[in-house]
Scaffold this motif. Sequence first.
Motif, mmCIF file in Angstrom:
data_model
loop_
_atom_site.group_PDB
_atom_site.id
_atom_site.type_symbol
_atom_site.label_atom_id
_atom_site.label_comp_id
_atom_site.label_asym_id
_atom_site.label_seq_id
_atom_site.Cartn_x
_atom_site.Cartn_y
_atom_site.Cartn_z
ATOM 1 N N THR A 277 1.011 -1.318 0.095
ATOM 2 C CA THR A 277 0.095 0.046 -0.255
ATOM 3 C C THR A 277 0.881 1.275 0.327
ATOM 4 O O THR A 277 0.256 2.648 0.074
ATOM 5 N N THR A 278 1.892 0.788 0.313
ATOM 6 C CA THR A 278 2.775 2.733 0.336
ATOM 7 C C THR A 278 2.500 3.187 -0.983
ATOM 8 O O THR A 278 3.654 2.122 -2.175
ATOM 9 N N VAL A 279 2.849 4.425 -0.852
ATOM 10 C CA VAL A 279 3.299 5.028 -2.006
ATOM 11 C C VAL A 279 5.473 5.441 -2.629
ATOM 12 O O VAL A 279 5.575 5.826 -2.031
ATOM 13 N N THR A 280 5.767 4.482 -3.859
ATOM 14 C CA THR A 280 7.103 4.692 -3.834
ATOM 15 C C THR A 280 7.439 5.690 -4.550
ATOM 16 O O THR A 280 8.014 5.984 -5.251
ATOM 17 N N GLU A 281 6.571 7.077 -5.282
ATOM 18 C CA GLU A 281 6.822 7.702 -6.333
ATOM 19 C C GLU A 281 8.142 8.903 -5.396
ATOM 20 O O GLU A 281 8.174 9.463 -6.765
ATOM 21 N N LYS A 282 7.929 9.026 -4.203
ATOM 22 C CA LYS A 282 8.618 10.361 -3.421
ATOM 23 C C LYS A 282 9.605 9.563 -2.811
ATOM 24 O O LYS A 282 9.221 7.901 -2.672
ATOM 25 N N ASN A 283 10.610 9.566 -2.513
ATOM 26 C CA ASN A 283 11.757 9.367 -1.483
ATOM 27 C C ASN A 283 11.347 8.802 -0.162
ATOM 28 O O ASN A 283 11.802 7.979 0.356
ATOM 29 N N ALA A 284 10.382 9.434 0.348
ATOM 30 C CA ALA A 284 9.596 9.155 1.736
ATOM 31 C C ALA A 284 8.897 7.596 1.684
ATOM 32 O O ALA A 284 9.403 6.618 2.863
ATOM 33 N N GLY A 285 8.285 7.699 0.834
ATOM 34 C CA GLY A 285 7.439 6.338 0.097
ATOM 35 C C GLY A 285 8.861 5.071 0.197
ATOM 36 O O GLY A 285 9.084 3.988 0.642
ATOM 37 N N ASN A 286 10.142 5.499 -0.979
ATOM 38 C CA ASN A 286 10.790 4.449 -1.078
ATOM 39 C C ASN A 286 11.817 4.313 0.568
ATOM 40 O O ASN A 286 11.785 2.761 0.663
ATOM 41 N N ALA A 287 11.870 4.521 1.385
ATOM 42 C CA ALA A 287 12.380 5.090 3.027
ATOM 43 C C ALA A 287 11.581 3.863 3.488
ATOM 44 O O ALA A 287 11.896 2.974 4.268
ATOM 45 N N VAL A 288 10.471 4.141 3.299
ATOM 46 C CA VAL A 288 9.786 2.911 4.434
ATOM 47 C C VAL A 288 9.432 1.936 3.774
ATOM 48 O O VAL A 288 9.212 0.720 4.427
ATOM 49 N N VAL A 289 8.897 1.272 2.425
ATOM 50 C CA VAL A 289 9.020 0.236 1.955
ATOM 51 C C VAL A 289 10.774 -0.112 1.919
ATOM 52 O O VAL A 289 10.610 -1.788 1.745
ATOM 53 N N TYR A 290 11.751 0.444 1.738
ATOM 54 C CA TYR A 290 13.008 -0.694 2.072
ATOM 55 C C TYR A 290 13.175 -0.998 3.246
ATOM 56 O O TYR A 290 13.805 -2.295 3.817
ATOM 57 N N GLU A 291 12.958 -0.257 4.351
ATOM 58 C CA GLU A 291 12.919 -0.742 5.548
ATOM 59 C C GLU A 291 12.020 -1.496 5.296
ATOM 60 O O GLU A 291 12.503 -2.605 6.368
ATOM 61 N N CYS A 292 10.905 -2.424 4.938
ATOM 62 C CA CYS A 292 9.562 -3.007 5.039
ATOM 63 C C CYS A 292 10.774 -4.688 4.554
ATOM 64 O O CYS A 292 10.730 -5.280 5.266
ATOM 65 N N VAL A 293 11.370 -3.470 3.876
ATOM 66 C CA VAL A 293 12.256 -5.386 2.663
ATOM 67 C C VAL A 293 13.222 -5.978 3.719
ATOM 68 O O VAL A 293 12.857 -6.556 4.118
ATOM 69 N N ARG A 294 14.035 -4.776 4.239
ATOM 70 C CA ARG A 294 14.832 -5.250 5.292
ATOM 71 C C ARG A 294 14.073 -6.607 6.408
ATOM 72 O O ARG A 294 14.682 -7.151 7.221
ATOM 73 N N THR A 295 12.880 -5.267 7.231
ATOM 74 C CA THR A 295 12.474 -6.281 8.395
ATOM 75 C C THR A 295 12.012 -7.801 7.646
ATOM 76 O O THR A 295 12.080 -8.568 8.591
ATOM 77 N N VAL A 296 11.841 -7.538 7.156
ATOM 78 C CA VAL A 296 11.842 -9.008 5.820
ATOM 79 C C VAL A 296 12.196 -10.015 6.161
ATOM 80 O O VAL A 296 12.629 -11.379 6.024
ATOM 81 N N MET A 297 13.315 -10.023 5.264
ATOM 82 C CA MET A 297 14.050 -10.439 4.816
ATOM 83 C C MET A 297 15.526 -11.151 6.514
ATOM 84 O O MET A 297 16.430 -11.702 6.872
ATOM 85 N N SER A 298 15.022 -10.088 7.315
ATOM 86 C CA SER A 298 15.782 -10.261 8.821
ATOM 87 C C SER A 298 14.551 -11.427 9.223
ATOM 88 O O SER A 298 15.389 -12.698 10.353
ATOM 89 N N VAL A 299 13.703 -10.708 9.599
ATOM 90 C CA VAL A 299 12.746 -12.067 10.126
ATOM 91 C C VAL A 299 12.096 -13.384 9.589
ATOM 92 O O VAL A 299 12.485 -13.606 8.450
ATOM 93 N N ARG A 300 11.205 -14.060 10.440
ATOM 94 C CA ARG A 300 11.196 -15.597 9.672
ATOM 95 C C ARG A 300 9.614 -15.476 8.816
ATOM 96 O O ARG A 300 8.446 -15.807 9.294
ATOM 97 N N THR A 301 9.905 -15.187 8.311
ATOM 98 C CA THR A 301 8.316 -14.877 7.306
ATOM 99 C C THR A 301 8.548 -15.712 6.441
ATOM 100 O O THR A 301 9.045 -16.358 6.136
ATOM 101 N N GLU A 302 7.012 -15.569 5.732
ATOM 102 C CA GLU A 302 6.575 -17.016 4.669
ATOM 103 C C GLU A 302 7.347 -16.412 3.525
ATOM 104 O O GLU A 302 8.342 -15.371 3.177
ATOM 105 N N THR A 303 7.008 -17.878 2.566
ATOM 106 C CA THR A 303 8.295 -17.551 1.368
ATOM 107 C C THR A 303 7.746 -16.949 0.507
ATOM 108 O O THR A 303 8.771 -15.850 0.121
ATOM 109 N N THR A 304 6.745 -16.291 0.447
ATOM 110 C CA THR A 304 5.746 -15.531 -0.582
ATOM 111 C C THR A 304 6.224 -13.691 -0.418
ATOM 112 O O THR A 304 6.416 -13.627 -0.651
ATOM 113 N N LEU A 305 6.286 -14.129 1.280
ATOM 114 C CA LEU A 305 6.509 -12.191 0.913
ATOM 115 C C LEU A 305 8.139 -12.137 0.956
ATOM 116 O O LEU A 305 8.254 -10.788 0.404
#
Length: 932
Positions: A277-305
């Motif tokens: 749902t995060t809008v990535t047209e501006k750097n603010a949205g890219n920062a949130v999505v990037y931190e979300c990706v880092r979190t997904v890769m660090s925790v034990r999440t599902e494969t699809t995620l």
Amino acid sequence: MSLKLRDLIRQVRKCKTAAEERAVIAREAAMIRTAIREEQEQYRHRNVAKLLFMHMLGYPTHFGQLECLKLIASPHFPEKRIGYLGLLLLLPEEAEVLMLATNTLKNDMNSPNRFAAGLALVAFGNLATADMGRDLASEVDRHLKSTSPYLRKKAALAMSRCLTKVPEMIEDFADRMVSLLKDRNHGVLLTAVQLLTQVCLVDPEMCVNPTFAKLVPTLVRMIRDLLSMGYAPELEVGGVTDPFLQVQLLTLLRLFGKDNDEASEHMNDVLAQVANTTVTEKNAGNAVVYECVRTVMSVRTETTLRVQAVNVLGKFLTNRDNNIRYVALNSLAQVVREDPAAVGRHRDTIVECLKDPDISIRARALELIYRLVNRDNVEVLMAELLNYLVVAPADQRTDICARVLKVTDKFSPDDRWRLDTLITLLSIAGRQCERNVLSSTIVYVSRSSDDLRAYATHKLAKAVRDDDGSQEGLLIVGIWCIGEYGDLLLKPYQYTARQLQGGENVLAEPEVIRFSAFGVDEIVDIVKNVTTRKSCPQSVMEFGLTCFVKLSERFQSVANNTEILEKLRNHVQKQKTSYSLEMQIRSCEYSMLFSEEAASGARKALARMPMVDASLLRRKRMEADAEAVESEDSFDMIGNGLEENDCGPLDGTAPKGDLLDLNFIFNSGETASTKKPAVAAPIKNISNSNDPASVLFGETPVPAAKSDLDLLSDIFSTPVPTTEPAPLALNRNLPSPAPNNDIMDLLGPSPATETLTPTLVPVANPMLPMNIFSQPPVVSAAAAVPIAQTLNIAVSALGASPVDPFTAMASPDLASPQNPLVNCFDKDGLSIIFECQKLPDLTELVASLRNSNVAPITDLSLKVAVPKFLKMQIFPPSSTTVTPGHEVFQKIHITNSMRGQKKIVLKIKVDFMSAGIKKDHVVTCSGFPEGY
């Protein structure tokens, strides 16, 4: 009176040179020092403000630190504000005067003025030490319960600094930190999340603390509230609601969810919601999505995620902002280890990054491609790497070549593709390739089938012919293959190209590749054109000379080969007058192989090289490394910074001499007071060594006698009464040794012919021409005479003189019978013997460096240092390469200002490469005779 701040700024801006600016600053700094010394309180805040400006310009301002401490104690807020600003900028946290501010900080924290208390909290949050943290933690905690949000958020940041410096107090304030998450003020909530994040970083065990573990549902709910919140103009940035708080919450969730299945399960849904749902047209949205990706890769999440997170990073690669692309490449490089299949879906996008004009993007993409390579995509990715190698900077090419070699060795689909890739690599970056790439290519060719040898030789010959002489690696490998398999070039060759795996352009019909046959003259001209270029490297010329003599054997079956053999002979004999000693040696030795009498032996000597056994080479290399480690360990046990066989004349006498002014030469780093006694070196049997005097003349070793002044006793000023024999001199009355004219023993040592005593010496059997790789038989000196006569008769039959003219040309003239020899070094197959010749004003030392290894010694370097009473002139060596059984010479002129009083003392550093291993030794040679 000093200037005002605005006037100082104007004067600095008017300066047109750096010297004028320094003069203005120096003059004003002097006036400030005067004001400080005279205690001019009315100008104190102005002086500190000017010091802050000087500090911004990079000038020293340490003399104003105490003025800052005086200002923060002022009751006036404007002065206190300038004082705290100076305290933060002019004082480092290691400054000892900072402890004087503890009481002032405590008073200001208790001040009814919230702005003064805020200044104290900010200063504490930036400069607090462990002692200040223990003293003022209670004051900071009191402000965490303050009714003013202004003080609560500053206290939260100050507590973060306090708990970082004093981690043992974390559990005491755990409940207080958790209660801050319920605060309704946005600033306090943001600082509270930062405080919890810092605590988890300082003490990771707090992530599983029950007090903190129960916060995961609360943090998830806070993120959901932010995502579902309507338009809030005071919090929205670039279409994203409160991106700063979202990033901090995701960071804290990443710390809580690491290695925690229960916490990871709670946050799976909200992480997917943030990514979608995060809008990535501006750097603010890219920062949130990037931190979300880092979190997904660090925790034990599902494969699809995880796949969804990798797709987000792949989308970042198409962004026009280079910063975002760089971050995405870095993240993918970490993810590829865990999920290479998901990253492989974005292979084309990653390959496109190799064409980016930004070198940092290309470097990160290159690193990621290395990690993506597997057996399925190796052909496509190696093709892209070779394309990039054409435009790669010179400093990257060596590393790329090494990596390509490693990839082809590990993932090659077949031998033909491997040879194709390596030949293309050499054609593009042969000049930057390391030696192991060249040797590996030669090994691959020699171990392949005759069909692939013909293919590789045809392709290399064509590449060498078309090259402009700049790719040294290609020329070496190509000329070697032409010499070994030149007869295969006389026949045409064709093969059917295999379809490319993993690529998009698959050939509809297999393509037939054809190579036409080369003529005999054309093959010779290819090598001649390369070696006769003015820019041709020495190594290529040496390979070319060997190639000519090899081709003389390969073309034996060619019809009417007399003319071509004569042409090859002329090319070889031309190098007898070369400026290079190595080329002269090769030319003289190879010329003898063209004679008819040597035909049978030459045929065997010039046969194709046997197939290389990679496992045997690997085992020998491991054994050599183990021996090197053992030799280093034994060297450390000696402990005096010298070699075990430091020095000494040939007769084995103990070394001696004054070395006190040579201790720090060649980084020995030891003085006479710090050296430890050395272990005495065992005396070696000279008749069994590689000493030329003992081998050629059959000298029997003289028993070692103790010198009148031992080297170590001289260093420690402890004389040891001993006797010293006269140094060994060459005996010119002994019969001259017969030259070694055995066709197949050209690289071996010269056999002894006649001695005065029946000492056993090794002599090569002239009746066994193919015995060059075996140990020569041991015969008595009495039996050596008829063997030598047989050799002379055989040489005379070949039309050669019994006296070897090349030896006289390569080595300096032997000195008179009174010239002593001093054995200075014998280790790792290299021996150094000095021949001393006394001249009227100086002493001439001729160093003989002999190689007793089976492998050549390259990159030979001899460095010499002398005490202050000696002056030295060292000449270049005759060669930096020593072939097995041969020696090179280097001349040194020594002027002894205390001749007759002090002996010659040398400290020698010798460096060389042997069997691909770098060797370096430092020895001290003090066994020279008196009067030199």
